[in-house]
Scaffold this motif. Structure first.
Motif, PDB file in Angstrom:
ATOM      1  N   LYS A   3     -18.200   0.278  11.153  1.00 29.02           N
ATOM      2  CA  LYS A   3     -16.923   0.887  10.778  1.00 29.02           C
ATOM      3  C   LYS A   3     -16.011   0.929  11.982  1.00 29.02           C
ATOM      4  O   LYS A   3     -16.458   1.018  13.110  1.00 29.02           O
ATOM      5  CB  LYS A   3     -17.165   2.284  10.254  1.00 29.02           C
ATOM      6  N   LYS A   4     -14.722   0.886  11.718  1.00 33.57           N
ATOM      7  CA  LYS A   4     -13.771   0.923  12.829  1.00 33.57           C
ATOM      8  C   LYS A   4     -12.719   1.996  12.609  1.00 33.57           C
ATOM      9  O   LYS A   4     -12.609   2.557  11.524  1.00 33.57           O
ATOM     10  CB  LYS A   4     -13.127  -0.453  13.007  1.00 33.57           C
ATOM     11  N   ASN A   5     -11.945   2.248  13.628  1.00 36.14           N
ATOM     12  CA  ASN A   5     -10.839   3.177  13.500  1.00 36.14           C
ATOM     13  C   ASN A   5      -9.698   2.502  12.747  1.00 36.14           C
ATOM     14  O   ASN A   5      -9.604   1.278  12.720  1.00 36.14           O
ATOM     15  CB  ASN A   5     -10.341   3.598  14.882  1.00 36.14           C
ATOM     16  N   ILE A   6      -8.821   3.322  12.172  1.00 33.05           N
ATOM     17  CA  ILE A   6      -7.629   2.774  11.508  1.00 33.05           C
ATOM     18  C   ILE A   6      -6.562   2.622  12.595  1.00 33.05           C
ATOM     19  O   ILE A   6      -6.089   3.613  13.142  1.00 33.05           O
ATOM     20  CB  ILE A   6      -7.134   3.717  10.397  1.00 33.05           C
ATOM     21  N   GLU A   7      -6.252   1.369  12.901  1.00 34.51           N
ATOM     22  CA  GLU A   7      -5.409   1.143  14.083  1.00 34.51           C
ATOM     23  C   GLU A   7      -4.070   0.487  13.812  1.00 34.51           C
ATOM     24  O   GLU A   7      -3.160   0.572  14.633  1.00 34.51           O
ATOM     25  CB  GLU A   7      -6.176   0.260  15.076  1.00 34.51           C
ATOM     26  N   ASN A   8      -3.954  -0.224  12.707  1.00 37.11           N
ATOM     27  CA  ASN A   8      -2.711  -0.981  12.496  1.00 37.11           C
ATOM     28  C   ASN A   8      -2.472  -1.257  11.010  1.00 37.11           C
ATOM     29  O   ASN A   8      -3.252  -0.850  10.155  1.00 37.11           O
ATOM     30  CB  ASN A   8      -2.784  -2.309  13.258  1.00 37.11           C
ATOM     31  N   ARG A   9      -1.374  -1.971  10.754  1.00 35.94           N
ATOM     32  CA  ARG A   9      -0.993  -2.258   9.368  1.00 35.94           C
ATOM     33  C   ARG A   9      -2.077  -3.038   8.609  1.00 35.94           C
ATOM     34  O   ARG A   9      -2.285  -2.807   7.422  1.00 35.94           O
ATOM     35  CB  ARG A   9       0.334  -3.039   9.345  1.00 35.94           C
ATOM     36  N   GLU A  10      -2.726  -3.927   9.310  1.00 40.70           N
ATOM     37  CA  GLU A  10      -3.795  -4.699   8.658  1.00 40.70           C
ATOM     38  C   GLU A  10      -4.891  -3.772   8.116  1.00 40.70           C
ATOM     39  O   GLU A  10      -5.398  -3.976   7.008  1.00 40.70           O
ATOM     40  CB  GLU A  10      -4.392  -5.630   9.709  1.00 40.70           C
ATOM     41  N   ASP A  11      -5.229  -2.765   8.899  1.00 40.94           N
ATOM     42  CA  ASP A  11      -6.237  -1.797   8.455  1.00 40.94           C
ATOM     43  C   ASP A  11      -5.737  -1.036   7.229  1.00 40.94           C
ATOM     44  O   ASP A  11      -6.477  -0.804   6.275  1.00 40.94           O
ATOM     45  CB  ASP A  11      -6.563  -0.799   9.582  1.00 40.94           C
ATOM     46  N   ILE A  12      -4.478  -0.623   7.287  1.00 38.91           N
ATOM     47  CA  ILE A  12      -3.901   0.130   6.161  1.00 38.91           C
ATOM     48  C   ILE A  12      -3.877  -0.749   4.911  1.00 38.91           C
ATOM     49  O   ILE A  12      -4.156  -0.286   3.805  1.00 38.91           O
ATOM     50  CB  ILE A  12      -2.451   0.583   6.476  1.00 38.91           C
ATOM     51  N   SER A  13      -3.548  -2.009   5.117  1.00 39.45           N
ATOM     52  CA  SER A  13      -3.484  -2.924   3.982  1.00 39.45           C
ATOM     53  C   SER A  13      -4.865  -3.058   3.317  1.00 39.45           C
ATOM     54  O   SER A  13      -4.983  -3.019   2.090  1.00 39.45           O
ATOM     55  CB  SER A  13      -2.963  -4.275   4.473  1.00 39.45           C
ATOM     56  N   LEU A  14      -5.909  -3.171   4.117  1.00 42.27           N
ATOM     57  CA  LEU A  14      -7.282  -3.237   3.581  1.00 42.27           C
ATOM     58  C   LEU A  14      -7.616  -1.945   2.828  1.00 42.27           C
ATOM     59  O   LEU A  14      -8.167  -1.974   1.723  1.00 42.27           O
ATOM     60  CB  LEU A  14      -8.283  -3.456   4.725  1.00 42.27           C
ATOM     61  N   PHE A  56       1.752   5.904  11.514  1.00 41.99           N
ATOM     62  CA  PHE A  56       2.275   5.323  12.765  1.00 41.99           C
ATOM     63  C   PHE A  56       3.779   5.468  12.929  1.00 41.99           C
ATOM     64  O   PHE A  56       4.330   5.020  13.937  1.00 41.99           O
ATOM     65  CB  PHE A  56       1.889   3.837  12.841  1.00 41.99           C
ATOM     66  N   GLY A  57       4.464   6.027  11.936  1.00 43.78           N
ATOM     67  CA  GLY A  57       5.912   6.206  12.033  1.00 43.78           C
ATOM     68  C   GLY A  57       6.670   4.949  11.647  1.00 43.78           C
ATOM     69  O   GLY A  57       6.080   3.913  11.367  1.00 43.78           O
ATOM     70  N   GLY A  58       7.997   5.062  11.579  1.00 47.15           N
ATOM     71  CA  GLY A  58       8.820   3.909  11.205  1.00 47.15           C
ATOM     72  C   GLY A  58       9.616   4.210   9.954  1.00 47.15           C
ATOM     73  O   GLY A  58       9.576   5.319   9.434  1.00 47.15           O
ATOM     74  N   LYS A  59      10.328   3.210   9.486  1.00 50.42           N
ATOM     75  CA  LYS A  59      11.251   3.454   8.369  1.00 50.42           C
ATOM     76  C   LYS A  59      11.032   2.499   7.202  1.00 50.42           C
ATOM     77  O   LYS A  59      11.918   2.252   6.407  1.00 50.42           O
ATOM     78  CB  LYS A  59      12.695   3.249   8.850  1.00 50.42           C
ATOM     79  N   LEU A  60       9.844   1.898   7.144  1.00 50.28           N
ATOM     80  CA  LEU A  60       9.641   0.875   6.122  1.00 50.28           C
ATOM     81  C   LEU A  60       9.734   1.401   4.696  1.00 50.28           C
ATOM     82  O   LEU A  60      10.275   0.743   3.831  1.00 50.28           O
ATOM     83  CB  LEU A  60       8.252   0.248   6.309  1.00 50.28           C
ATOM     84  N   TYR A  61       9.172   2.581   4.474  1.00 49.43           N
ATOM     85  CA  TYR A  61       9.088   3.097   3.094  1.00 49.43           C
ATOM     86  C   TYR A  61      10.349   3.849   2.711  1.00 49.43           C
ATOM     87  O   TYR A  61      10.754   4.790   3.384  1.00 49.43           O
ATOM     88  CB  TYR A  61       7.884   4.020   2.958  1.00 49.43           C
ATOM     89  N   LYS A  62      10.972   3.386   1.628  1.00 52.69           N
ATOM     90  CA  LYS A  62      12.110   4.138   1.082  1.00 52.69           C
ATOM     91  C   LYS A  62      11.811   4.396  -0.378  1.00 52.69           C
ATOM     92  O   LYS A  62      12.008   3.544  -1.218  1.00 52.69           O
ATOM     93  CB  LYS A  62      13.394   3.320   1.197  1.00 52.69           C
ATOM     94  N   GLY A  63      11.336   5.574  -0.649  1.00 49.82           N
ATOM     95  CA  GLY A  63      11.024   5.872  -2.039  1.00 49.82           C
ATOM     96  C   GLY A  63      11.020   7.369  -2.227  1.00 49.82           C
ATOM     97  O   GLY A  63      11.278   8.119  -1.291  1.00 49.82           O
ATOM     98  N   ASN A  64      10.736   7.778  -3.436  1.00 50.66           N
ATOM     99  CA  ASN A  64      10.694   9.203  -3.726  1.00 50.66           C
ATOM    100  C   ASN A  64       9.436   9.496  -4.559  1.00 50.66           C
ATOM    101  O   ASN A  64       9.471   9.444  -5.779  1.00 50.66           O
ATOM    102  CB  ASN A  64      11.970   9.598  -4.478  1.00 50.66           C
ATOM    103  N   PRO A  65       8.331   9.798  -3.868  1.00 45.73           N
ATOM    104  CA  PRO A  65       7.070  10.008  -4.582  1.00 45.73           C
ATOM    105  C   PRO A  65       7.135  11.147  -5.600  1.00 45.73           C
ATOM    106  O   PRO A  65       6.519  11.049  -6.664  1.00 45.73           O
ATOM    107  CB  PRO A  65       6.076  10.346  -3.472  1.00 45.73           C
ATOM    108  N   LEU A  66       7.884  12.210  -5.292  1.00 50.18           N
ATOM    109  CA  LEU A  66       7.932  13.331  -6.235  1.00 50.18           C
ATOM    110  C   LEU A  66       8.540  12.855  -7.553  1.00 50.18           C
ATOM    111  O   LEU A  66       7.971  13.045  -8.627  1.00 50.18           O
ATOM    112  CB  LEU A  66       8.747  14.496  -5.654  1.00 50.18           C
ATOM    113  N   GLU A  67       9.702  12.208  -7.437  1.00 55.78           N
ATOM    114  CA  GLU A  67      10.377  11.692  -8.626  1.00 55.78           C
ATOM    115  C   GLU A  67       9.487  10.670  -9.358  1.00 55.78           C
ATOM    116  O   GLU A  67       9.398  10.681 -10.585  1.00 55.78           O
ATOM    117  CB  GLU A  67      11.670  11.016  -8.178  1.00 55.78           C
TER     118      GLU A  67
END
Ligand code: HEM
Length: 131
Positions: A3-14, A56-67
């Protein structure tokens, strides 16, 4: 498999892809997703964006989960309950633990649990408003 740590987008994608494989195959909550999500490629990208900025921060996601979840609950005749959220969270924890270890695993467990509470409250408020 080690097992590995979650380190980057590739990990998140998996993580996201493995998680939704489980979700879609689940007898109880799979139908909610399989009915509402018709195009899985952009959905998985969106969710990867969501969890990537969450960690990791950033602005990629623009959505409204509550709605988005108020709409899902309306679509299914107000049938989403803590049972569905419980199953969602169990599968999330299971997927995290199958692939990864370390601090970010605990952070993502905590954030999802917290968000589930907000989503549930929002669903109840939305139902009250629509009465
Ligand atoms: C802690 C629990 C949960 C988290 C963190 C979560 C997170 C998310 C996020 C970030 C989105 C994308 C929203 C957007 O920008 O469009 C989404 C979409 C969605 N969620 Fe959840 N969710 C949770 C629980 C649930 C549950 C319990 C259900 C149903 C039983 C559900 C059904 C859906 C569906 C169907 C969509 C797609 C909506 C659409 O695109 O029309 N979610 N979720």
């Amino acid at each position: 498999m080690p097992k590995k740590n979650i380190e980057n987008r590739e990990d998140i994608s998996l993580l996201v892809r493995s998680f939704y494989d489980k979700i879609r195959a689940d007898k109880e909550i799979g139908p909610f997703f399989n009915e509402m999500i018709t195009d899985w490629v952009p959905h998985l990208e969106k969710l990867t964006d969501f969890w990537e900025i969450n960690l990791f921060g950033g602005k990629l996601y623009k959505g409204n989960p509550l709605e988005a979840h108020n709409k899902v609950d309306d679509h299914f005749g107000n049938t989403i309950s803590s049972n569905e959220f419980g199953i969602w969270l169990n599968l999330w924890f299971e997927t995290l633990e199958e692939h990864f270890e370390g601090e970010n695993v605990e952070i993502l467990k905590r954030r999802a649990r917290k968000m589930g509470t907000f989503l549930m409250v929002s669903i109840y408020e939305n139902r009250a408003k629509n009465k």
